[in-house]
Design a protein around this motif. Structure first.
Motif, PDB file in Angstrom:
ATOM      1  N   HIS A   1       0.872  -1.419   0.202  1.00 47.86           N
ATOM      2  CA  HIS A   1       0.018   0.318  -0.348  1.00 47.86           C
ATOM      3  C   HIS A   1       1.026   1.520  -0.173  1.00 47.86           C
ATOM      4  O   HIS A   1      -0.151   1.603  -0.765  1.00 47.86           O
ATOM      5  CB  HIS A   1      -0.829   0.075   0.990  1.00 47.86           C
ATOM      6  N   GLU A   2       2.123   1.597   0.830  1.00 47.27           N
ATOM      7  CA  GLU A   2       2.673   2.503   0.828  1.00 47.27           C
ATOM      8  C   GLU A   2       3.584   2.426  -0.618  1.00 47.27           C
ATOM      9  O   GLU A   2       3.892   3.607  -1.551  1.00 47.27           O
ATOM     10  CB  GLU A   2       4.127   2.145   1.619  1.00 47.27           C
ATOM     11  N   LEU A   3       3.559   1.929  -1.318  1.00 45.09           N
ATOM     12  CA  LEU A   3       4.367   1.662  -2.593  1.00 45.09           C
ATOM     13  C   LEU A   3       2.936   2.231  -3.520  1.00 45.09           C
ATOM     14  O   LEU A   3       3.831   3.258  -4.906  1.00 45.09           O
ATOM     15  CB  LEU A   3       4.631   0.105  -2.644  1.00 45.09           C
ATOM     16  N   ALA A   4       2.174   1.455  -3.098  1.00 46.15           N
ATOM     17  CA  ALA A   4       0.826   2.667  -4.722  1.00 46.15           C
ATOM     18  C   ALA A   4       1.000   4.083  -4.723  1.00 46.15           C
ATOM     19  O   ALA A   4       1.135   4.703  -5.169  1.00 46.15           O
ATOM     20  CB  ALA A   4      -0.014   1.394  -3.536  1.00 46.15           C
ATOM     21  N   ALA A   5       1.860   4.230  -2.843  1.00 50.04           N
ATOM     22  CA  ALA A   5       1.045   5.783  -2.866  1.00 50.04           C
ATOM     23  C   ALA A   5       1.768   5.938  -2.692  1.00 50.04           C
ATOM     24  O   ALA A   5       1.663   7.354  -3.434  1.00 50.04           O
ATOM     25  CB  ALA A   5       0.897   5.902  -0.879  1.00 50.04           C
ATOM     26  N   LEU A   6       3.624   5.611  -3.187  1.00 50.32           N
ATOM     27  CA  LEU A   6       4.333   6.409  -3.796  1.00 50.32           C
ATOM     28  C   LEU A   6       4.144   7.054  -5.226  1.00 50.32           C
ATOM     29  O   LEU A   6       4.340   7.810  -5.570  1.00 50.32           O
ATOM     30  CB  LEU A   6       5.710   5.516  -3.444  1.00 50.32           C
ATOM     31  N   ARG A   7       3.603   5.837  -5.559  1.00 48.60           N
ATOM     32  CA  ARG A   7       3.514   5.365  -6.830  1.00 48.60           C
ATOM     33  C   ARG A   7       2.491   6.811  -8.122  1.00 48.60           C
ATOM     34  O   ARG A   7       3.043   7.347  -8.769  1.00 48.60           O
ATOM     35  CB  ARG A   7       3.020   4.427  -8.484  1.00 48.60           C
ATOM     36  N   ARG A   8       1.282   7.039  -6.709  1.00 48.65           N
ATOM     37  CA  ARG A   8       0.633   7.538  -7.100  1.00 48.65           C
ATOM     38  C   ARG A   8       1.216   9.413  -7.096  1.00 48.65           C
ATOM     39  O   ARG A   8       1.127   9.696  -7.609  1.00 48.65           O
ATOM     40  CB  ARG A   8      -1.065   7.327  -6.081  1.00 48.65           C
ATOM     41  N   ALA A   9       1.724   9.463  -5.809  1.00 47.06           N
ATOM     42  CA  ALA A   9       2.338  10.599  -5.620  1.00 47.06           C
ATOM     43  C   ALA A   9       3.530  11.485  -7.291  1.00 47.06           C
ATOM     44  O   ALA A   9       3.502  12.097  -7.565  1.00 47.06           O
ATOM     45  CB  ALA A   9       3.062  10.596  -4.166  1.00 47.06           C
ATOM     46  N   GLN A  10       3.989  10.134  -7.608  1.00 48.46           N
ATOM     47  CA  GLN A  10       5.376  10.442  -8.532  1.00 48.46           C
ATOM     48  C   GLN A  10       4.563  10.991  -9.958  1.00 48.46           C
ATOM     49  O   GLN A  10       4.870  11.982 -10.123  1.00 48.46           O
ATOM     50  CB  GLN A  10       5.908   9.008  -8.536  1.00 48.46           C
TER      51      GLN A  10
ATOM     52  N   ARG B   1       1.419  12.162 -10.130  1.00 52.41           N
ATOM     53  CA  ARG B   1       1.077  13.779  -9.714  1.00 52.41           C
ATOM     54  C   ARG B   1       2.387  14.860  -9.745  1.00 52.41           C
ATOM     55  O   ARG B   1       1.469  15.620 -10.040  1.00 52.41           O
ATOM     56  CB  ARG B   1       0.589  13.709  -8.623  1.00 52.41           C
ATOM     57  N   ASP B   2       3.339  14.748 -10.200  1.00 51.04           N
ATOM     58  CA  ASP B   2       5.148  15.238 -10.043  1.00 51.04           C
ATOM     59  C   ASP B   2       4.950  15.923  -8.844  1.00 51.04           C
ATOM     60  O   ASP B   2       4.914  16.859  -8.482  1.00 51.04           O
ATOM     61  CB  ASP B   2       4.847  15.967 -10.773  1.00 51.04           C
ATOM     62  N   GLN B   3       4.543  14.939  -7.793  1.00 53.79           N
ATOM     63  CA  GLN B   3       5.113  15.543  -6.264  1.00 53.79           C
ATOM     64  C   GLN B   3       5.744  15.523  -5.708  1.00 53.79           C
ATOM     65  O   GLN B   3       6.672  14.466  -6.345  1.00 53.79           O
ATOM     66  CB  GLN B   3       3.031  15.221  -5.218  1.00 53.79           C
ATOM     67  N   ALA B   4       6.811  15.947  -4.262  1.00 51.27           N
ATOM     68  CA  ALA B   4       7.791  15.484  -3.844  1.00 51.27           C
ATOM     69  C   ALA B   4       6.656  14.388  -3.070  1.00 51.27           C
ATOM     70  O   ALA B   4       5.706  14.478  -2.206  1.00 51.27           O
ATOM     71  CB  ALA B   4       7.690  16.196  -3.166  1.00 51.27           C
ATOM     72  N   LEU B   5       8.250  13.700  -3.084  1.00 51.65           N
ATOM     73  CA  LEU B   5       7.765  12.158  -2.394  1.00 51.65           C
ATOM     74  C   LEU B   5       8.191  12.320  -1.023  1.00 51.65           C
ATOM     75  O   LEU B   5       9.419  12.488  -0.643  1.00 51.65           O
ATOM     76  CB  LEU B   5       8.538  11.462  -3.084  1.00 51.65           C
ATOM     77  N   GLU B   6       7.216  11.557  -0.381  1.00 49.92           N
ATOM     78  CA  GLU B   6       7.536  11.639   1.414  1.00 49.92           C
ATOM     79  C   GLU B   6       7.616  10.192   1.587  1.00 49.92           C
ATOM     80  O   GLU B   6       6.732   9.236   1.111  1.00 49.92           O
ATOM     81  CB  GLU B   6       6.908  12.199   1.823  1.00 49.92           C
TER      82      GLU B   6
ATOM     83  N   GLU C   1      15.855   8.800   7.233  1.00 49.26           N
ATOM     84  CA  GLU C   1      15.527   8.717   8.397  1.00 49.26           C
ATOM     85  C   GLU C   1      15.022   7.194   8.923  1.00 49.26           C
ATOM     86  O   GLU C   1      15.865   6.416   9.719  1.00 49.26           O
ATOM     87  CB  GLU C   1      13.601   8.878   9.129  1.00 49.26           C
ATOM     88  N   CYS C   2      14.753   6.111   7.989  1.00 54.15           N
ATOM     89  CA  CYS C   2      13.947   4.628   8.546  1.00 54.15           C
ATOM     90  C   CYS C   2      14.623   4.096   7.502  1.00 54.15           C
ATOM     91  O   CYS C   2      14.818   2.869   7.871  1.00 54.15           O
ATOM     92  CB  CYS C   2      12.671   4.894   8.575  1.00 54.15           C
ATOM     93  N   GLY C   3      15.727   4.673   6.628  1.00 53.58           N
ATOM     94  CA  GLY C   3      15.957   2.762   5.994  1.00 53.58           C
ATOM     95  C   GLY C   3      15.419   2.904   4.625  1.00 53.58           C
ATOM     96  O   GLY C   3      15.514   1.559   4.396  1.00 53.58           O
ATOM     97  N   ARG C   4      14.086   2.794   4.204  1.00 59.44           N
ATOM     98  CA  ARG C   4      12.826   2.038   3.768  1.00 59.44           C
ATOM     99  C   ARG C   4      13.795   2.695   2.196  1.00 59.44           C
ATOM    100  O   ARG C   4      14.049   3.838   2.033  1.00 59.44           O
ATOM    101  CB  ARG C   4      12.115   1.930   3.992  1.00 59.44           C
ATOM    102  N   SER C   5      13.399   1.810   1.527  1.00 61.64           N
ATOM    103  CA  SER C   5      13.399   2.182  -0.313  1.00 61.64           C
ATOM    104  C   SER C   5      12.901   1.631  -1.111  1.00 61.64           C
ATOM    105  O   SER C   5      12.329   0.894  -0.837  1.00 61.64           O
ATOM    106  CB  SER C   5      15.118   2.364  -1.107  1.00 61.64           C
ATOM    107  N   ALA C   6      12.291   2.412  -2.557  1.00 60.29           N
ATOM    108  CA  ALA C   6      11.838   1.609  -3.568  1.00 60.29           C
ATOM    109  C   ALA C   6      12.455   2.024  -5.385  1.00 60.29           C
ATOM    110  O   ALA C   6      13.537   3.078  -5.081  1.00 60.29           O
ATOM    111  CB  ALA C   6      10.799   2.485  -3.057  1.00 60.29           C
ATOM    112  N   VAL C   7      12.601   1.432  -5.719  1.00 63.83           N
ATOM    113  CA  VAL C   7      12.506   2.042  -7.118  1.00 63.83           C
ATOM    114  C   VAL C   7      11.063   1.280  -7.709  1.00 63.83           C
ATOM    115  O   VAL C   7      10.304   0.865  -7.443  1.00 63.83           O
ATOM    116  CB  VAL C   7      13.289   0.547  -7.994  1.00 63.83           C
ATOM    117  N   LEU C   8      11.475   2.852  -8.068  1.00 67.21           N
ATOM    118  CA  LEU C   8      10.269   2.960  -9.195  1.00 67.21           C
ATOM    119  C   LEU C   8      10.394   3.612 -10.643  1.00 67.21           C
ATOM    120  O   LEU C   8      10.869   3.909 -10.894  1.00 67.21           O
ATOM    121  CB  LEU C   8       9.312   4.464  -8.654  1.00 67.21           C
ATOM    122  N   ASP C   9       9.607   2.765 -11.443  1.00 63.12           N
ATOM    123  CA  ASP C   9       9.181   3.403 -13.135  1.00 63.12           C
ATOM    124  C   ASP C   9       8.971   5.332 -12.977  1.00 63.12           C
ATOM    125  O   ASP C   9       7.981   5.047 -12.293  1.00 63.12           O
ATOM    126  CB  ASP C   9       9.087   2.071 -13.925  1.00 63.12           C
ATOM    127  N   GLY C  10      10.038   5.205 -14.032  1.00 61.77           N
ATOM    128  CA  GLY C  10       9.090   7.156 -14.178  1.00 61.77           C
ATOM    129  C   GLY C  10       9.791   7.307 -15.526  1.00 61.77           C
ATOM    130  O   GLY C  10       9.498   7.787 -16.591  1.00 61.77           O
TER     131      GLY C  10
END
Length: 67
Positions: A10-19, A21-26, A58-67
């Motif tokens: 679910h967190e990855l899906a939220a990151l993809r949606r923000a990406q 929309r060209d939003q700054a990712l948090e 901060e928490c060390g998590r990471s994700a690779v997203l297609d863009g």
């Protein structure tokens, strides 16, 4: 097996949606702005998607997203 912290599905899906929309990712887990690094395309491969690696300092998590 890796002990690295990972984002949930679910967190990855939220990151993809923000990406999209060209939003700054948090970080969806802790709210810290994510650092961005381009994933280089290997020269020997004719087709590779444009990918970006997002890291949370901060928490060390990471994700690779297609863009």
């Amino acid at each position: 097996m890796s002990n690295r912290p990972v984002f949930s599905r679910h967190e990855l899906a939220a990151l993809r949606r923000a990406q999209q929309r060209d939003q700054a990712l948090e970080c969806p887990r802790c709210g810290t702005p994510l650092e961005e690094r381009a994933v280089p395309r290997p020269p020997a491969v004719s087709y590779v998607r444009r990918r970006t690696w997002y890291l949370c300092p901060e928490c060390g998590r990471s994700a690779v997203l297609d863009g």
